[in-house]
Design a protein around this motif. Structure first.
Motif, PDB file in Angstrom:
ATOM      1  N   THR A 162      38.131  35.846  44.007  1.00 17.50           N
ATOM      2  CA  THR A 162      36.700  35.559  44.168  1.00 17.50           C
ATOM      3  C   THR A 162      36.389  34.106  43.813  1.00 17.50           C
ATOM      4  OG1 THR A 162      36.311  37.805  43.373  1.00 17.50           O
ATOM      5  CG2 THR A 162      34.393  36.413  43.580  1.00 17.50           C
ATOM      6  N   ARG A 171      42.921  33.484  38.828  1.00 15.05           N
ATOM      7  CA  ARG A 171      42.455  33.774  37.478  1.00 15.05           C
ATOM      8  C   ARG A 171      43.304  34.873  36.850  1.00 15.05           C
ATOM      9  NH1 ARG A 171      36.068  34.191  36.542  1.00 15.05           N
ATOM     10  NH2 ARG A 171      35.962  32.184  37.598  1.00 15.05           N
ATOM     11  N   SER A 205      35.769  30.983  33.334  1.00 12.80           N
ATOM     12  CA  SER A 205      34.362  31.357  33.315  1.00 12.80           C
ATOM     13  C   SER A 205      34.036  32.520  32.370  1.00 12.80           C
ATOM     14  CB  SER A 205      33.949  31.663  34.744  1.00 12.80           C
ATOM     15  OG  SER A 205      32.576  31.743  34.842  1.00 12.80           O
ATOM     16  N   HIS A 206      33.703  33.692  32.953  1.00 15.21           N
ATOM     17  CA  HIS A 206      33.246  34.804  32.114  1.00 15.21           C
ATOM     18  C   HIS A 206      34.400  35.594  31.489  1.00 15.21           C
ATOM     19  CE1 HIS A 206      34.310  37.204  35.681  1.00 15.21           C
ATOM     20  NE2 HIS A 206      34.400  38.207  34.836  1.00 15.21           N
ATOM     21  N   ASP A 212      27.181  31.715  30.951  1.00 18.90           N
ATOM     22  CA  ASP A 212      28.545  32.228  30.818  1.00 18.90           C
ATOM     23  C   ASP A 212      29.463  31.097  30.349  1.00 18.90           C
ATOM     24  OD1 ASP A 212      28.729  30.746  33.104  1.00 18.90           O
ATOM     25  OD2 ASP A 212      29.901  32.211  34.220  1.00 18.90           O
ATOM     26  N   ARG A 250      26.438  30.585  35.375  1.00 20.45           N
ATOM     27  CA  ARG A 250      25.584  31.762  35.531  1.00 20.45           C
ATOM     28  C   ARG A 250      24.543  31.780  34.430  1.00 20.45           C
ATOM     29  NH1 ARG A 250      28.915  37.208  35.354  1.00 20.45           N
ATOM     30  NH2 ARG A 250      30.875  36.538  36.270  1.00 20.45           N
ATOM     31  N   GLY A 280      30.884  36.863  45.506  1.00 21.89           N
ATOM     32  CA  GLY A 280      31.523  35.537  45.460  1.00 21.89           C
ATOM     33  C   GLY A 280      30.558  34.514  46.007  1.00 21.89           C
ATOM     34  N   VAL A 281      30.239  33.506  45.193  1.00 17.55           N
ATOM     35  CA  VAL A 281      29.246  32.537  45.635  1.00 17.55           C
ATOM     36  C   VAL A 281      29.667  31.845  46.924  1.00 17.55           C
ATOM     37  CG1 VAL A 281      27.913  32.046  43.585  1.00 17.55           C
ATOM     38  CG2 VAL A 281      30.139  31.030  43.833  1.00 17.55           C
ATOM     39  N   GLU A 312      23.614  36.053  42.913  1.00 21.38           N
ATOM     40  CA  GLU A 312      24.238  37.330  42.618  1.00 21.38           C
ATOM     41  C   GLU A 312      23.461  37.932  41.449  1.00 21.38           C
ATOM     42  OE1 GLU A 312      28.767  37.301  43.572  1.00 21.38           O
ATOM     43  OE2 GLU A 312      28.367  35.631  42.240  1.00 21.38           O
ATOM     44  N   ASN A 363      24.508  39.003  38.843  1.00 16.62           N
ATOM     45  CA  ASN A 363      25.064  38.539  37.565  1.00 16.62           C
ATOM     46  C   ASN A 363      24.542  37.157  37.148  1.00 16.62           C
ATOM     47  OD1 ASN A 363      26.537  36.655  39.075  1.00 16.62           O
ATOM     48  ND2 ASN A 363      28.407  37.879  39.076  1.00 16.62           N
ATOM     49  N   ARG A 369      34.460  48.409  44.189  1.00 16.59           N
ATOM     50  CA  ARG A 369      35.220  47.332  44.841  1.00 16.59           C
ATOM     51  C   ARG A 369      36.212  46.738  43.838  1.00 16.59           C
ATOM     52  NH1 ARG A 369      33.150  42.724  42.679  1.00 16.59           N
ATOM     53  NH2 ARG A 369      34.383  41.384  44.030  1.00 16.59           N
ATOM     54  N   SER A 376      37.805  43.958  41.693  1.00 14.83           N
ATOM     55  CA  SER A 376      37.364  42.648  41.195  1.00 14.83           C
ATOM     56  C   SER A 376      38.295  41.568  41.732  1.00 14.83           C
ATOM     57  CB  SER A 376      37.404  42.649  39.660  1.00 14.83           C
ATOM     58  OG  SER A 376      37.385  41.318  39.187  1.00 14.83           O
ATOM     59  N   GLY A 377      37.739  40.398  41.964  1.00 16.16           N
ATOM     60  CA  GLY A 377      38.563  39.268  42.377  1.00 16.16           C
ATOM     61  C   GLY A 377      38.830  38.313  41.229  1.00 16.16           C
ATOM     62  N   THR A 378      38.403  38.678  40.028  1.00 14.73           N
ATOM     63  CA  THR A 378      38.652  37.805  38.873  1.00 14.73           C
ATOM     64  C   THR A 378      39.316  38.544  37.717  1.00 14.73           C
ATOM     65  OG1 THR A 378      36.485  38.275  37.912  1.00 14.73           O
ATOM     66  CG2 THR A 378      36.624  36.360  39.370  1.00 14.73           C
ATOM     67  N   ARG A 405      35.452  47.565  40.005  1.00 10.00           N
ATOM     68  CA  ARG A 405      34.086  47.584  39.490  1.00 10.00           C
ATOM     69  C   ARG A 405      33.318  48.676  40.230  1.00 10.00           C
ATOM     70  NH1 ARG A 405      34.106  43.131  36.412  1.00 10.00           N
ATOM     71  NH2 ARG A 405      34.835  41.147  37.275  1.00 10.00           N
TER      72      ARG A 405
HETATM   73  C1  G16 Z   1      33.022  34.662  39.582  1.00 12.10           C
HETATM   74  C2  G16 Z   1      32.448  34.330  40.928  1.00 12.10           C
HETATM   75  C3  G16 Z   1      31.210  35.138  41.164  1.00 12.10           C
HETATM   76  C4  G16 Z   1      31.511  36.621  41.003  1.00 12.10           C
HETATM   77  C5  G16 Z   1      32.190  36.877  39.658  1.00 12.10           C
HETATM   78  C6  G16 Z   1      32.710  38.298  39.544  1.00 12.10           C
HETATM   79  O1  G16 Z   1      32.089  34.328  38.607  1.00 12.10           O
HETATM   80  O2  G16 Z   1      32.171  32.955  40.975  1.00 12.10           O
HETATM   81  O3  G16 Z   1      30.737  34.870  42.461  1.00 12.10           O
HETATM   82  O4  G16 Z   1      30.353  37.374  41.066  1.00 12.10           O
HETATM   83  O5  G16 Z   1      33.303  36.024  39.505  1.00 12.10           O
HETATM   84  O6  G16 Z   1      33.609  38.523  40.587  1.00 12.10           O
HETATM   85  P1  G16 Z   1      34.485  39.816  40.680  1.00 12.10           P
HETATM   86  O7  G16 Z   1      33.532  40.964  40.614  1.00 12.10           O
HETATM   87  O8  G16 Z   1      35.198  39.704  41.981  1.00 12.10           O
HETATM   88  O9  G16 Z   1      35.410  39.825  39.479  1.00 12.10           O
HETATM   89  P2  G16 Z   1      32.489  33.480  37.340  1.00 12.10           P
HETATM   90  O10 G16 Z   1      31.200  33.203  36.669  1.00 12.10           O
HETATM   91  O11 G16 Z   1      33.437  34.318  36.544  1.00 12.10           O
HETATM   92  O12 G16 Z   1      33.151  32.258  37.941  1.00 12.10           O
END
Ligand code: G16
Length: 541
Positions: free
Chosen positions: A24, A28, A64-65, A282, A287, A361-362, A379, A381, A505, A507-509, A514
């Protein structure tokens, strides 16, 4: 010879036995797995810059978070946007090269397939957040930039949006799209000046307490305060909390935007009194969510990204009407499936604005927002911003002649917002000032802001599964295509609840699924989320 240099440098960054995926927001994971990935992403940054004739590419090292032991890396394209999506597969391919020889081969294959002239200059800038692993990962990045012959600048510690800002400033310098001065100071000065213009004649009511997630946003906000007018000078009173960056393990721990949004509660460290306006950033300050404790019933009330989107969209649409520009500028909102159903309904039925839904995803939202003249994307979040199209910029900055003093006043505010809003990417500090300006203009406190619509009770759950890759989603992530039959079972569950809606779905991070659920009552939303989480666990076992 760069090939030999890359080969030699790559040998210092062997790939662990892991498969990597550009997710995303870049790569990470646990920081101790990232060394080879960072090196290879550094190589790709050089290629990307060369492909774009030496325009500057940004590299941000942040997770990030995510928890303190994680880290990540993402690339920033010349206008400050996320890396063009077609390049994500190149990043993944290069990151998964099994050995050093293959790294060099793939580096050259990408160059020849994309017709990249390796004689072109490569310019890269980078920064990192406050994570303990950041400096050693920077060293891996530098190895890649040196061995591939890139010219680079280390901007040390920055928020992610500050790096995006710098990339855009560098690449637009001397053009008609010049974005600002190329320095951290330039960022503060631009935003502070825009804030002063936007708030002129209005009063920010009371202080705002900002929880900085013990991340890089803390020291950067403290620095920013030196440029912002205080309440006594017609500005804003900001109280900074959770800004301890000396204890890396404190990052995002029981504080920050993700903690507040996911848990729907204030950080336990909060000393705010009922009614106090609070917000949380965050770990890399891209965010923001707002909240307060309602003095009437002591209930915690969250004002998340959906609330910020609706507030911004209604204000911008009003301003463009007042300026006499509503016929010329199309305002629209972009959300994801996580947007509360009540917010979407409010935007379409009350604000009468179009809404587009994209995948999480932004990078997806940003792209969709460019289709409007004023595209508001957030988003739930708290990650988002507002984009002004080239046509809107032209109208606002010189083409349009206001016909009355009232139109001129509205136009001046729009012009100030054009500078206050970080159009490169979602930016918690810029978004916070935007919210503060709007509340001041409307004469609203938190209670008035919450009155616009009533959120459907909702719950977000994180579910660990064996392999989240087995879950395939379609339709802006609202439906699961695989595993077979899971979606029909999810639909059956949803049908049992009034106003029920749910999706799951990967998560991409994070290495997890989730699950989001909403329904007419708190108990039903919780129950639906638990049931869908159980379903996902069963299929993912
Ligand atoms: C990143 C993305 C956001 C996304 C968040 C959670 O945020 O930049 O667009 O909403 O991850 O993504 P996922 O649900 O795929 O884990 P950040 O603030 O962690 O960079």
């Amino acid at each position: 010879m760069p090939s030999e240099q890359i080969l030699a440098a790559s040998a210092k960054h062997p790939k662990p036995d892991t498969t990597f995926q550009y997710g995303t927001a870049g790569f990470r994971m646990k920081a101790n797995l990232l060394d080879s990935v960072v090196f290879r992403v550094g190589l790709l940054a050089s290629l990307r810059s060369r492909k774009l004739n030496g325009q500057t590419i940004g590299v941000m090292i942040t997770a990030s978070h995510n928890p303190p032991e994680d880290n990540g890396i993402k690339l920033v394209d010349p206008m400050g946007e996320m890396l063009e999506q077609s390049w994500e597969s190149h990043a993944t391919w290069l990151a998964n090269s099994p050995d050093d020889k293959t790294v060099v081969e793939r580096y050259h294959t990408i160059a020849s397939e994309l017709k990249i002239n390796l004689e072109n200059k490569a310019n890269v800038i980078y920064a990192r957040d406050t994570r303990a692993s950041g400096s050693s990962l920077v060293a891996s990045l530098v190895d890649a930039l040196q061995s591939s012959g890139a010219v680079y600048t280390d901007y040390k510690l920055l928020t992610t949006p500050q790096l995006h800002y710098l990339v855009r400033c560098i690449n637009t310098k001397g053009t008609q799209y010049e974005y600002g001065e190329v320095s951290e100071k330039g960022y503060y000065e631009k935003l502070a000046d825009a804030f002063k213009r936007a708030i002129k004649g209005k009063t920010v009511s009371g202080a705002v307490t900002v929880d900085c997630a013990n991340g890089v946003g803390g020291p950067k906000l403290r620095e920013f305060l030196k440029y912002l007018p205080t309440a006594a000078d017609g500005g804003i009173d900001i109280k900074v909390v959770n800004d301890d960056v000396l204890k890396p393990e404190a990052l995002n721990m029981n504080c920050g935007a993700d903690y507040v949004k996911t848990g729907q509660r204030a950080p336990p460290s909060s000393k705010a009194s009922p009614g106090d306006r609070c917000c949380s950033l965050d770990g890399d300050a891209d965010r923001i969510v707002y909240y307060f404790v309602n003095p009437k019933d002591n209930a915690f009330q969250l004002l998340d990204g959906d609330r910020i989107a609706t507030l911004a969209a209604s204000f911008l649409a009003d301003l463009s009407r007042q300026a006499g520009l509503s016929e010329k500028l199309a305002v629209g909102v972009v959300q994801t499936a996580y947007a509360n159903g009540a917010s979407t309904h409010y935007i379409t039925s009350d604000l009468k604005l179009p809404v587009v839904c994209t995948a999480t995803g932004v990078k997806h939202l940003h792209h969709a927002a460019t289709r409007f003249d004023i595209g508001v994307y957030f988003e739930a979040n708290g990650h988002g911003t507002v984009l002004f199209s080239p046509k809107a910029v032209k109208q606002l900055t010189y083409a349009y002649e206001p016909q009355s003093p009232a139109q001129k006043t509205a136009l001046d505010t729009l012009r100030a917002l054009l500078d206050l809003i970080n159009q490169a990417v979602g930016d918690a500090l810029s978004d916070m000032l935007l919210v503060e300006v709007i509340l001041a203009h409307k004469g609203w406190g938190m209670t008035e802001w919450t009155r616009t619509y009533v959120d459907l009770p909702n719950r977000l759950v994180r579910v660990e599964v064996r392999d989240r890759g087995m879950f395939k989603v379609v339709d802006a992530e609202r439906q699961m295509e695989e595993p077979k039959n899971i979606q029909s079972q999810l639909n059956e569950l949803v049908q049992k609840y009034k106003d029920g809606r749910s999706f799951a779905r990967p998560s991409g991070t994070e290495d997890a699924m989730r699950v989001y659920a909403e329904a007419a009552t708190r108990a039903e939303a919780d129950q639906l989320a638990t049931r869908v989480a159980d379903l996902v666990k069963r299929f993912g076992a």
